[in-house]
Design a protein around this motif. Structure first.
Motif, PDB file in Angstrom:
ATOM      1  N   ARG A  49      39.451  33.913  28.471  1.00  0.00           N
ATOM      2  CA  ARG A  49      39.037  32.585  28.952  1.00  0.00           C
ATOM      3  C   ARG A  49      40.069  32.010  29.921  1.00  0.00           C
ATOM      4  NH1 ARG A  49      36.617  28.871  24.281  1.00  0.00           N
ATOM      5  NH2 ARG A  49      35.713  27.894  26.126  1.00  0.00           N
ATOM      6  N   ALA A  50      41.349  32.285  29.670  1.00  0.00           N
ATOM      7  CA  ALA A  50      42.392  31.802  30.584  1.00  0.00           C
ATOM      8  C   ALA A  50      42.290  32.504  31.936  1.00  0.00           C
ATOM      9  CB  ALA A  50      43.771  32.022  29.971  1.00  0.00           C
ATOM     10  N   MET A  51      41.990  33.800  31.918  1.00  0.00           N
ATOM     11  CA  MET A  51      41.772  34.521  33.179  1.00  0.00           C
ATOM     12  C   MET A  51      40.561  33.967  33.916  1.00  0.00           C
ATOM     13  SD  MET A  51      42.315  38.544  32.210  1.00  0.00           S
ATOM     14  CE  MET A  51      43.927  39.278  31.939  1.00  0.00           C
ATOM     15  N   ASP A  52      39.510  33.710  33.174  1.00  0.00           N
ATOM     16  CA  ASP A  52      38.271  33.217  33.773  1.00  0.00           C
ATOM     17  C   ASP A  52      38.470  31.867  34.468  1.00  0.00           C
ATOM     18  OD1 ASP A  52      35.260  33.409  34.005  1.00  0.00           O
ATOM     19  OD2 ASP A  52      35.413  31.550  32.860  1.00  0.00           O
ATOM     20  N   LYS A  53      39.305  31.027  33.856  1.00  0.00           N
ATOM     21  CA  LYS A  53      39.555  29.689  34.413  1.00  0.00           C
ATOM     22  C   LYS A  53      40.665  29.679  35.459  1.00  0.00           C
ATOM     23  CE  LYS A  53      38.082  27.416  30.136  1.00  0.00           C
ATOM     24  NZ  LYS A  53      38.519  26.671  28.934  1.00  0.00           N
ATOM     25  N   GLY A  54      41.332  30.817  35.641  1.00  0.00           N
ATOM     26  CA  GLY A  54      42.415  30.884  36.601  1.00  0.00           C
ATOM     27  C   GLY A  54      43.743  30.405  36.066  1.00  0.00           C
ATOM     28  N   ALA A  55      43.808  30.082  34.765  1.00  0.00           N
ATOM     29  CA  ALA A  55      45.059  29.606  34.173  1.00  0.00           C
ATOM     30  C   ALA A  55      46.072  30.742  34.021  1.00  0.00           C
ATOM     31  CB  ALA A  55      44.789  28.962  32.812  1.00  0.00           C
ATOM     32  N   VAL A  56      45.579  31.959  33.874  1.00  0.00           N
ATOM     33  CA  VAL A  56      46.434  33.140  33.797  1.00  0.00           C
ATOM     34  C   VAL A  56      46.001  34.091  34.903  1.00  0.00           C
ATOM     35  CG1 VAL A  56      47.044  35.188  32.435  1.00  0.00           C
ATOM     36  CG2 VAL A  56      46.861  32.955  31.322  1.00  0.00           C
ATOM     37  N   PRO A  57      46.916  34.485  35.786  1.00  0.00           N
ATOM     38  CA  PRO A  57      46.534  35.412  36.857  1.00  0.00           C
ATOM     39  C   PRO A  57      46.245  36.798  36.300  1.00  0.00           C
ATOM     40  CG  PRO A  57      48.906  35.062  36.870  1.00  0.00           C
ATOM     41  CD  PRO A  57      48.344  34.086  35.870  1.00  0.00           C
ATOM     42  N   VAL A  58      45.340  37.483  36.958  1.00  0.00           N
ATOM     43  CA  VAL A  58      45.016  38.848  36.548  1.00  0.00           C
ATOM     44  C   VAL A  58      46.027  39.787  37.192  1.00  0.00           C
ATOM     45  CG1 VAL A  58      43.251  40.627  36.460  1.00  0.00           C
ATOM     46  CG2 VAL A  58      42.590  38.225  36.413  1.00  0.00           C
ATOM     47  N   THR A  59      46.977  40.230  36.387  1.00  0.00           N
ATOM     48  CA  THR A  59      48.021  41.138  36.846  1.00  0.00           C
ATOM     49  C   THR A  59      48.024  42.361  35.940  1.00  0.00           C
ATOM     50  OG1 THR A  59      49.707  40.168  35.412  1.00  0.00           O
ATOM     51  CG2 THR A  59      49.414  39.168  37.607  1.00  0.00           C
ATOM     52  N   GLU A  60      48.842  43.338  36.298  1.00  0.00           N
ATOM     53  CA  GLU A  60      48.956  44.523  35.454  1.00  0.00           C
ATOM     54  C   GLU A  60      49.459  44.149  34.068  1.00  0.00           C
ATOM     55  OE1 GLU A  60      51.054  48.956  35.528  1.00  0.00           O
ATOM     56  OE2 GLU A  60      51.152  47.653  37.285  1.00  0.00           O
ATOM     57  N   ALA A  61      50.359  43.187  33.993  1.00  0.00           N
ATOM     58  CA  ALA A  61      50.912  42.769  32.700  1.00  0.00           C
ATOM     59  C   ALA A  61      49.867  42.064  31.849  1.00  0.00           C
ATOM     60  CB  ALA A  61      52.114  41.854  32.926  1.00  0.00           C
ATOM     61  N   SER A  62      49.118  41.120  32.445  1.00  0.00           N
ATOM     62  CA  SER A  62      48.114  40.388  31.657  1.00  0.00           C
ATOM     63  C   SER A  62      46.929  41.287  31.310  1.00  0.00           C
ATOM     64  CB  SER A  62      47.635  39.152  32.422  1.00  0.00           C
ATOM     65  OG  SER A  62      47.006  39.499  33.634  1.00  0.00           O
ATOM     66  N   ALA A  63      46.673  42.292  32.151  1.00  0.00           N
ATOM     67  CA  ALA A  63      45.560  43.198  31.872  1.00  0.00           C
ATOM     68  C   ALA A  63      45.865  44.154  30.729  1.00  0.00           C
ATOM     69  CB  ALA A  63      45.207  43.998  33.127  1.00  0.00           C
ATOM     70  N   SER A  64      47.154  44.366  30.430  1.00  0.00           N
ATOM     71  CA  SER A  64      47.517  45.378  29.434  1.00  0.00           C
ATOM     72  C   SER A  64      46.967  45.046  28.046  1.00  0.00           C
ATOM     73  CB  SER A  64      49.035  45.548  29.373  1.00  0.00           C
ATOM     74  OG  SER A  64      49.663  44.366  28.902  1.00  0.00           O
ATOM     75  N   ALA A  65      46.893  43.754  27.706  1.00  0.00           N
ATOM     76  CA  ALA A  65      46.346  43.378  26.394  1.00  0.00           C
ATOM     77  C   ALA A  65      44.872  43.746  26.292  1.00  0.00           C
ATOM     78  CB  ALA A  65      46.535  41.882  26.156  1.00  0.00           C
ATOM     79  N   ILE A  66      44.164  43.639  27.421  1.00  0.00           N
ATOM     80  CA  ILE A  66      42.752  44.017  27.435  1.00  0.00           C
ATOM     81  C   ILE A  66      42.628  45.534  27.436  1.00  0.00           C
ATOM     82  CG2 ILE A  66      40.575  43.787  28.678  1.00  0.00           C
ATOM     83  CD1 ILE A  66      41.672  41.157  27.516  1.00  0.00           C
ATOM     84  N   ASP A  67      43.494  46.202  28.190  1.00  0.00           N
ATOM     85  CA  ASP A  67      43.453  47.664  28.264  1.00  0.00           C
ATOM     86  C   ASP A  67      43.684  48.303  26.902  1.00  0.00           C
ATOM     87  OD1 ASP A  67      43.023  47.550  30.987  1.00  0.00           O
ATOM     88  OD2 ASP A  67      45.124  47.869  31.520  1.00  0.00           O
ATOM     89  N   THR A  68      44.546  47.691  26.086  1.00  0.00           N
ATOM     90  CA  THR A  68      44.869  48.294  24.793  1.00  0.00           C
ATOM     91  C   THR A  68      43.823  48.009  23.716  1.00  0.00           C
ATOM     92  OG1 THR A  68      46.265  46.385  24.266  1.00  0.00           O
ATOM     93  CG2 THR A  68      47.364  48.330  25.158  1.00  0.00           C
TER      94      THR A  68
END
Length: 418
Positions: A49-68
């Motif tokens: 939800r934070a990514m969707d709202k732009g509060a958290v940028p989509v980076t390799e680091a933030s994507a890792s939680a989704i990747d795992t």
């Protein structure tokens, strides 16, 4: 599509259903392994939800939680609010794939191997030839981990398998109707004998079995990885291949594929060309265990000693089928059946997860092997090829060659007349 804000990637009606109660935590394999809230379902939904709202940028680091995330969907089965986590995960992964460039190794695995070879049986047959040579010569030990791990599942001595017949007649008269068998990709190349067992079981249950030749990949690997456009293309292709109106059911013996087949209606719901036929197809999709009754299988004296059952995640959690396969296995094993601890916790295979996330997949595999050894089972029965390969590799790594892993179709067919 985001229903609250133009340009978002999430359907917020689904995301806002999460009340962050935490009942999902005890069912999440990555949370059980790490105790890290960021690697839990509700933590990941916060991040989505934070990514969707732009509060958290989509980076390799933030994507890792989704990747795992394994995408095992155990959280869905535990959720009191009915959060459709699997759909949120696919929407988020699709957005991440558009936003974050991947490293060369992950790109090689995903684009060349996972999407370029695995969903195409003819390419897989070709790719397995040098893989078997490398494995037979023990040259795989010189490869980097990302390429060495896939070879753990290759049998260097497995012979070529005969093609399946395009049509098989039932052994019972009168017939209970005609069913179509989905042969899949990995199953068709590496487990064709399991398809033969499946056909024998369906015949014994009274069904005519057809094997449509024009069928293709079900789209599961693409959907689970966030390549939704290709998943929809696969679904549309199969709708044209299984369009016989007299089919009683479309039968699948691979749990991961089965969950996607049953969700074609949702996958193509926004496409007016395919939506009606997709809904009709999904209504006919059945796992093998839903089509067989214990009475169809002759009881013979148990030959296997102690037998346990490992839940395939997409059968237990996505399809909510846990008792039907157990009832069949217990019928055959009788007094030799034992339950395994954490039988419904993911083994770490999760489609292509063991290739893209080998560290966490390895931890979960060791956890699963520990429970198998604790059960002292001689046979572990499961309902998905990925689970079967993962547990075989884990037992081999543990130097245990006494415990056998069998697909449920092969286990049951062993008790049919020759």
């Amino acid at each position: 599509m985001n229903t609250d804000r133009p340009g978002g990637f999430l359907d917020n009606r689904k995301a806002s259903a999460c009340i962050h109660c935490g009942l999902c935590l005890a069912s999440c394999p990555t949370y059980l392994e790490t105790g890290n809230e960021n690697l839990s379902p509700r933590g990941r939904i916060y991040l989505m939800r934070a990514m969707d709202k732009g509060a958290v940028p989509v980076t390799e680091a933030s994507a890792s939680a989704i990747d795992t995330c394994l995408g095992c969907r155990a959280c869905e089965a535990a959720c009191p609010s009915g959060v459709r986590y699997g759909e949120l995960l696919e929407e988020t992964r699709e957005h991440i794939n558009r936003s974050v460039p991947r490293g060369w190794m992950e790109t090689l695995l995903t684009k060349v191997f996972i999407e370029g070879i695995l969903p195409h049986p003819e390419r897989m047959e070709i790719a397995l030839t040098p893989a078997r040579w490398i494995k037979a010569a023990a040259m795989d030990r010189f490869l980097p981990a990302g390429l060495r791990e896939p070879l753990a599942f290759v049998d260097p001595h497995r012979p070529a398998q005969e093609s399946l017949p395009p049509f098989s007649q039932t052994a019972r008269d009168p017939s209970r109707g005609t069913v179509a068998l989905v042969v899949g990709c990995v199953m068709d190349v590496m487990f064709r004998e399991t398809h033969r067992s499946t056909i024998r079981l369906l015949q014994r249950a009274g069904f005519d079995v057809v094997v449509p030749e024009a069928q293709g990949c079900c789209g599961a690997l693409f959907a689970h990885g966030g390549n939704m456009a290709e998943a929809r293309r696969c679904a549309a292709h199969n709708l044209g291949s299984f369009n016989a109106p007299d089919l009683k059911a479309v039968v699948i013996n691979a749990a991961g594929c089965g969950s996607t087949l049953k969700e074609y209606g949702q996958l193509l719901s926004n496409d007016p060309r395919w939506a009606p036929s997709a809904m009709a197809f999904s209504a006919k999709a059945r796992d093998l265990s839903e089509m067989i009754e214990p009475e169809c299988i002759d009881w013979l004296p148990p030959r296997f000693g102690r037998v346990t059952y490992q839940d395939a995640c997409h059968l237990a959690h996505a399809q909510r089928i846990t008792e039907a396969p157990r009832r069949l296995v217990r019928h055959v094993a009788r007094g030799g059946y034992v339950e395994m601890s954490e039988s419904d916790v993911c083994c770490g295979s999760a489609g292509s997860y063991n290739l893209t996330q080998p560290e966490m997949a390895g931890r979960l595999r060791r956890r699963k092997i520990g429970h198998i050894l604790e059960s002292r089972a001689d046979i572990v029965v499961t309902s998905n090829p990925g689970c079967l390969l993962q547990m075989k590799a884990g037992l081999e790594s543990a130097k245990n060659r006494a415990t056998q892993v069998m697909h449920i179709a092969d286990f049951l067919a062993a008790h049919l007349p020759a």
